[in-house]
Design an enzyme around this catalytic site. Structure first.
Site, PDB file in Angstrom:
ATOM      1  NE  ARG A 176       5.421   2.213  -2.789  1.00 18.22           N
ATOM      2  CZ  ARG A 176       6.058   1.512  -1.849  1.00 18.22           C
ATOM      3  NH1 ARG A 176       5.440   0.562  -1.211  1.00 18.22           N
ATOM      4  NH2 ARG A 176       7.305   1.761  -1.554  1.00 18.22           N
TER       5      ARG A 176
ATOM      6  CB  CYS B 131      -0.876   0.007   1.240  1.00 18.32           C
ATOM      7  SG  CYS B 131      -1.881  -1.473   1.397  1.00 18.32           S
TER       8      CYS B 131
ATOM      9  CG  ASN C 269       2.243  -1.622   3.489  1.00 18.35           C
ATOM     10  OD1 ASN C 269       1.565  -2.419   2.851  1.00 18.35           O
ATOM     11  ND2 ASN C 269       3.561  -1.579   3.413  1.00 18.35           N
ATOM     12  N   GLY C 270       0.587  -3.694   5.283  1.00 21.00           N
ATOM     13  CA  GLY C 270       1.035  -4.956   5.869  1.00 21.00           C
ATOM     14  C   GLY C 270      -0.136  -5.777   6.349  1.00 21.00           C
TER      15      GLY C 270
ATOM     16  CG  HIS D  60      14.140 -34.078 -24.102  1.00 19.61           C
ATOM     17  ND1 HIS D  60      14.505 -35.398 -24.192  1.00 19.61           N
ATOM     18  CD2 HIS D  60      15.239 -33.355 -24.447  1.00 19.61           C
ATOM     19  CE1 HIS D  60      15.777 -35.475 -24.551  1.00 19.61           C
ATOM     20  NE2 HIS D  60      16.248 -34.244 -24.721  1.00 19.61           N
TER      21      HIS D  60
ATOM     22  CE  LYS E 166       9.612  -2.072  -9.999  1.00 22.09           C
ATOM     23  NZ  LYS E 166      10.059  -2.785 -11.222  1.00 22.09           N
TER      24      LYS E 166
ATOM     25  CD  GLU F 163       6.335  -8.692 -15.539  1.00 22.42           C
ATOM     26  OE1 GLU F 163       7.504  -8.496 -15.856  1.00 22.42           O
ATOM     27  OE2 GLU F 163       5.930  -8.585 -14.369  1.00 22.42           O
TER      28      GLU F 163
ATOM     29  CD  GLU G  53      13.437 -10.838 -17.449  1.00 18.91           C
ATOM     30  OE1 GLU G  53      13.237 -11.712 -16.603  1.00 18.91           O
ATOM     31  OE2 GLU G  53      13.124  -9.642 -17.274  1.00 18.91           O
TER      32      GLU G  53
ATOM     33  CE  LYS H  58       9.963  -7.849 -17.752  1.00 21.85           C
ATOM     34  NZ  LYS H  58      10.912  -8.467 -16.919  1.00 21.85           N
TER      35      LYS H  58
ATOM     36  CD1 TRP I  15      -2.915  -6.152  -3.071  1.00 18.93           C
ATOM     37  CD2 TRP I  15      -3.859  -5.016  -4.755  1.00 18.93           C
ATOM     38  NE1 TRP I  15      -3.246  -7.048  -4.047  1.00 18.93           N
ATOM     39  CE2 TRP I  15      -3.826  -6.394  -5.086  1.00 18.93           C
ATOM     40  CE3 TRP I  15      -4.407  -4.114  -5.654  1.00 18.93           C
ATOM     41  CZ2 TRP I  15      -4.326  -6.867  -6.303  1.00 18.93           C
ATOM     42  CZ3 TRP I  15      -4.901  -4.600  -6.854  1.00 18.93           C
ATOM     43  CH2 TRP I  15      -4.850  -5.954  -7.167  1.00 18.93           C
TER      44      TRP I  15
END
Ligand code: M6R
Length: 628
Positions: A35, A10, A112-113, A520, A623, A504, A497, A501, A86
């Site tokens: 965030r 948050c 937050n948390g 395989h 993030k 997401e 990677e 990308k 959030w």
């Protein structure tokens, strides 16, 4: 007990000063929008005993609309706080949005948390006749502070009341508390969750991120674990949860507001892709002096580096991929075994660690809960931990034996780009420092490797000047159902990677494979028109692998795949097998990921744009992932 769930961090901001608090707080919340959040709220103290609160589910714009409806003049004070939430406990609806108040509406709290013992606290409050107005864990803190403030030893003392409540809370939290009786004071506290103080001239701030107040001051103070801060217009006091004076760490923020703005780009991510040459140069700067690699924030001695007999790299997501790349280099340079492990798996499988094990914890944010827990586990087992981190003073470096900061600058886009390249470079510095200390490389070899690294910002710049072709390709394949990525050697983590990308950002099915694995299983996925991105090694540097990959490409092309080949400039052998050829400059094999990743970042961003998605804030993602 630790709750297993994924939350976004948050955004929190608190202010006491001489400006209209509402403007400062909303500005701070805007800067922390990256965030991710699903509701927002503000509280302002008007100095005459009124505490005015407004909250709204959805984007900040919804809250601002509501403020316009009710009249912004109602929020006329110079002290206040705000929050972007959030959801964890309770749905993202108005009544669960922060700030939360006690029954008398004199106390307001943002948080937050996760308060892990909230069920017991809530039951205790309800047994006392308190009626809850929300489904959140946070609301319990508001009632507890109000109760502490009205009775017992802490009566009338807001700071002591907050400290007493913090001592009862379990879990990770940042709390910011106001009381209508104290219109010029804000009390904030932290445990395992970020909180920084901004020190201005006649004004002070608290926030989960310096971005919230960078517009007003670059002077900041980083609070330690289980610390509490009281801010007023005139100053700030740091205490522990028992009310004793405590030390916190002042620092000057080394980036300015413009660094956190989009700089004319449509998305932060596009700006951050372009900043990669500079980020790489900043990561390397100052780390080679008088013929030696210097890890300047190192607190692990050369002797300890010589004693290392095994290296673990622990990380999540892209940072994990940077570790996979590093394995090739560190093993090659040092002849030490290197294991690369997902931080979320590490401590649950009883890894073999002792004081001669070096654990390299890689994290852009320095807040990732899985990586933090891996660090703690490694240190409990007496291993030495070196953090590779992009965020000054974050929890992971604080709990590690040593830290190497990547200095890539703030990364706002959720998808890691410049931080990823910087992590690769920093991991290489760790490898070279180990090789130097252990004598597995002569000084002139170390100097040559470093010089090659130093040439990489220019090579990445060259890639950036050719990305229009990749953008065009992105638009043409944006309707694909899936895309596969293949690579060998260091090209394999690049393939992983590239797939991450795309997943997401474009919400498209994407898989990265070691090309040798095709036969395989994955080759069964190939069908007519399926785009397959192949990351080629250099035909000169890795001739054997190159020819094997050429065979792989011809196999998939024969089965109808649309081949998109990332190859070294002048690689003519691969041209006939490439439906689309993306050329990158020739660089030493181990450094290839630094150039070959860049087109994959651009490709994913362009596909996401073409599909109409928010490139900076992909759905469901954070993030920083601060809870396991
Ligand atoms: O802050 P960290 O480097 O510890 O974050 C690790 C991952 O969450 C992060 O790399 C994530 O995978 C990125 N969104 C990938 O682009």
């Amino acid at each position: 007990m630790s709750l297993v769930r994924l939350v976004r961090v948050c955004g929190i901001v608190g202010y006491v000063g001489h400006r209209p608090a509402l403007d400062v707080v909303l500005g701070g919340l805007r800067r922390m929008e990256y965030r991710g959040y699903d509701s927002a709220g503000v509280a302002v103290l008007d100095g005459a005993g009124a505490l005015t609160v407004e909250r709204k589910a959805g984007r900040l714009a919804n809250l601002e609309g509501r403020l316009d409806e009710v009249g912004r003049e109602r929020f006329g004070g110079t002290a206040g706080m705000g929050h972007t939430r959030w959801a964890t406990h309770g749905a993202p609806i108005d009544r669960n949005s922060h700030p939360h108040r006690d029954a008398s509406e004199r106390v307001a709290v943002v948080h937050n948390g996760i308060i892990e013992n909230f069920a017991a606290l809530r039951a205790e409050l309800e047994a006392d006749g308190v009626e809850m107005a929300s489904d959140t864990d946070t609301e319990t803190a508001a009632h507890l502070v109000a109760r502490a403030y009205t009775e017992g030893d802490t009566k009338g003392d807001l700071t002591a009341s907050v400290a007493a409540v913090c001592r009862r809370l379990e879990g990770a939290f940042t709390l910011v508390v106001t009381h209508a009786d104290h219109p010029d004071t804000i009390v904030a506290a932290r445990r395992s969750s970020p909180l920084v103080v901004g020190v201005g001239d006649g004004e002070h701030f608290v926030a989960s991120d310096v971005a919230a107040f960078i517009e007003h001051t670059r002077e900041a103070v980083e609070l330690g674990q289980d610390q509490l801060v009281v801010i007023t217009r005139e100053g700030y006091d740091v205490l522990d949860f028992h009310g004793d004076a405590a030390q916190a760490k002042p620092f000057t923020v080394d980036w300015d507001l413009s660094a956190a703005e989009k700089g004319g780009h449509e998305y932060f991510m596009l700006k951050e892709i372009e900043e990669q040459p500079e980020a790489l140069a900043n990561t390397l700067r100052g780390h080679f002096e008088s013929g030696r690699i210097i890890l300047d924030e190192q607190r692990i001695s050369d002797q300890d580096l010589r004693d290392v007999d095994k290296v673990f790299v622990v990380a999540c997501g892209s940072a994990y991929h940077s570790g996979l790349v590093a394995k090739y280099a560190i093993e090659h340079w040092t002849r030490l075994p290197v294991e690369v492990e997902l931080a979320s798996e590490f401590r649950y499988r009883d890894p073999v660690l002792d004081r001669d094990t070096l654990v390299v914890a890689v994290s852009q944010s320095g807040e990732t809960a899985d990586t933090l827990e891996a660090v703690r586990h490694a240190r409990e087992q007496k291993a030495r931990v070196l953090a590779v981190c992009n965020t000054n003073g974050a929890q992971i470096p604080r709990e590690s034996d040593a830290v190497l900061y990547t200095h890539a600058g703030p990364e706002i886009g959720v998808a890691s780009t410049k931080a990823f390249l910087a992590q690769i470079a920093a991991n290489y510095l760790v490898g070279l420092a180990l090789a130097q200390a252990r004598g597995t490389k002569y000084p002139d070899e170390v100097a040559r490797e470093f010089a090659e690294l130093e040439a990489m910002p220019a090579a990445v710049q060259k890639v950036l000047s050719t990305v229009e072709q990749v953008r065009d390709l992105g638009r043409r394949i944006a309707d694909s159902k899936a895309i596969l990525f293949l690579g060998r050697h260091v090209g394999f983590p690049v393939a992983l990677e590239g797939a991450l990308k795309l997943k997401e950002l474009a919400y498209m099915h994407a898989e990265g494979f070691a090309a040798g694995e095709l036969k395989h299983g994955p080759i069964a996925l190939i069908e007519d028109g399926l785009p397959v991105v192949v990351v080629m090694p250099s035909p000169k540097g890795r001739a054997v692998l190159h020819s094997k990959l050429v065979s792989n490409i011809s196999e998939i092309q024969a089965r109808g795949a649309r081949t998109i080949v990332i190859a070294e400039e002048g690689d003519e052998t691969v041209r006939p097998f490439a439906d689309e050829l993306i050329e990158v400059p020739a660089v030493p094999t181990l450094l290839q990921p630094l150039v070959s990743t860049v087109p994959l970042q651009v490709l994913a961003a362009e596909i996401a744009r073409a599909r109409g998605y928010d490139v900076d804030k992909p759905r469901n993602l954070a993030k920083s992932v601060t809870v396991e």
